[in-house]
Design an enzyme around this catalytic site. Structure first.
Site, mmCIF file in Angstrom:
data_model
loop_
_atom_site.group_PDB
_atom_site.id
_atom_site.type_symbol
_atom_site.label_atom_id
_atom_site.label_comp_id
_atom_site.label_asym_id
_atom_site.label_seq_id
_atom_site.Cartn_x
_atom_site.Cartn_y
_atom_site.Cartn_z
ATOM 1 N N GLU A 143 5.185 -11.309 14.818
ATOM 2 C CA GLU A 143 4.727 -11.968 16.037
ATOM 3 C C GLU A 143 5.315 -13.380 16.129
ATOM 4 O O GLU A 143 5.763 -13.820 17.178
ATOM 5 C CB GLU A 143 3.200 -12.017 16.045
ATOM 6 C CG GLU A 143 2.647 -12.201 17.429
ATOM 7 C CD GLU A 143 1.123 -12.154 17.429
ATOM 8 O OE1 GLU A 143 0.556 -12.519 18.461
ATOM 9 O OE2 GLU A 143 0.526 -11.769 16.399
ATOM 10 N N ARG A 182 0.828 -1.220 0.000
ATOM 11 C CA ARG A 182 0.000 0.000 0.000
ATOM 12 C C ARG A 182 0.854 1.259 0.000
ATOM 13 O O ARG A 182 0.426 2.310 -0.494
ATOM 14 C CB ARG A 182 -0.989 -0.039 1.170
ATOM 15 C CG ARG A 182 -2.049 -1.126 0.968
ATOM 16 C CD ARG A 182 -2.987 -1.227 2.160
ATOM 17 N NE ARG A 182 -2.369 -1.790 3.338
ATOM 18 C CZ ARG A 182 -2.314 -3.082 3.641
ATOM 19 N NH1 ARG A 182 -2.851 -3.963 2.821
ATOM 20 N NH2 ARG A 182 -1.739 -3.500 4.737
HETATM 21 P P1 AMP Z 1 4.210 -2.664 11.853
HETATM 22 O O1 AMP Z 1 5.475 -3.190 11.188
HETATM 23 O O2 AMP Z 1 3.811 -3.460 13.057
HETATM 24 O O3 AMP Z 1 4.296 -1.179 12.141
HETATM 25 O O4 AMP Z 1 3.025 -2.892 10.820
HETATM 26 C C1 AMP Z 1 2.853 -2.033 9.740
HETATM 27 C C2 AMP Z 1 2.548 -2.781 8.464
HETATM 28 O O5 AMP Z 1 1.589 -3.810 8.662
HETATM 29 C C3 AMP Z 1 1.977 -1.818 7.437
HETATM 30 O O6 AMP Z 1 2.574 -2.115 6.172
HETATM 31 C C4 AMP Z 1 0.490 -2.085 7.457
HETATM 32 O O7 AMP Z 1 -0.031 -2.093 6.151
HETATM 33 C C5 AMP Z 1 0.325 -3.454 8.115
HETATM 34 N N1 AMP Z 1 -0.641 -3.427 9.247
HETATM 35 C C6 AMP Z 1 -0.343 -3.657 10.558
HETATM 36 N N2 AMP Z 1 -1.437 -3.595 11.327
HETATM 37 C C7 AMP Z 1 -2.477 -3.290 10.502
HETATM 38 C C8 AMP Z 1 -3.888 -3.055 10.703
HETATM 39 N N3 AMP Z 1 -4.472 -3.115 11.900
HETATM 40 N N4 AMP Z 1 -4.629 -2.749 9.612
HETATM 41 C C9 AMP Z 1 -4.058 -2.666 8.385
HETATM 42 N N5 AMP Z 1 -2.752 -2.879 8.137
HETATM 43 C C10 AMP Z 1 -1.955 -3.195 9.171
#
Ligand code: AMP
Length: 176
Positions: free
Chosen positions: A96, A59
């Site tokens: 995770e 995205r």
């Molecule tokens: P993080 O690495 O934990 O910051 O997760 C960010 C990435 O995971 C981004 O590329 C988001 O598109 C996806 N992502 C994580 N949590 C969500 C959520 N609740 N809704 C949509 N996309 C998420």
């Protein structure tokens, strides 16, 4: 005009129980919403020196491509492992369960390039943190990190800012 927040669709229980997926396809599909989101991502950086926009698969490509176009700079795709055809540098980040890896081409960023990092959402900041390491490994300087959505309870934005990376987010949602 309804807000960017109203144009994000929330899907509880996707991809697994306990997660509320923040779906931006409804925002991207709305002409005014898409334009407003891109304008707001660009606005803090208009008139500053930005040499490249880096967008995180997938995205972040859609948003980052539009931001790069508006800033009249090149775009760097930060891709998941194994997708790029030329020589790459990679950085791992924790999931995770297990690890994942993002990559960029070795020649995507020049030494001293000021790079704006873009993704749709920041949660733990793990993905953005790996992208930041790649930008710096390539000799670039992170000029800022911009996301449409922040999940502040998870704390990724605070973590990046504490590490010295200025972040800009357009809307915040509670929960995970
Ligand atoms: P993080 O690495 O934990 O910051 O997760 C960010 C990435 O995971 C981004 O590329 C988001 O598109 C996806 N992502 C994580 N949590 C969500 C959520 N609740 N809704 C949509 N996309 C998420």
């Amino acid at each position: 005009m309804s807000s960017i927040r109203d144009k994000v669709r929330s899907i509880p229980g996707y991809p697994k129980p306990g997660i509320v997926f923040r779906d931006i396809t409804t925002l991207l599909g709305d002409a005014q919403g898409f334009r407003k989101a891109v304008d707001e991502l660009v606005q803090p950086h208009a008139g500053r020196r930005i040499d490249k926009v880096a967008g995180i698969e997938a995205r972040g490509f859609i948003l980052g491509g539009a931001v790069a176009h508006q800033l009249s700079v090149g775009f760097v795709p930060v891709r998941k492992k194994g997708k790029l055809p030329f020589t790459v540098i990679g950085a791992d980040y924790e999931l995770e369960y297990g690890v994942d890896r993002v990559e960029i081409h070795t020649d995507a960023i020049q030494k001293g390039d000021r790079v704006l990092l873009i993704d749709d959402l920041i949660a733990t900041g793990g993905t953005a943190g790996a992208a930041i390491r790649l930008i710096e490994m390539a000799g670039g300087v992170v000029a800022g990190c911009s996301f449409v959505i922040d999940l502040p309870e998870i704390g990724g934005r605070a973590k990046l800012e504490a590490a010295g990376y200025p972040c800009h987010t357009l809307v915040a949602f509670e929960g995970h």
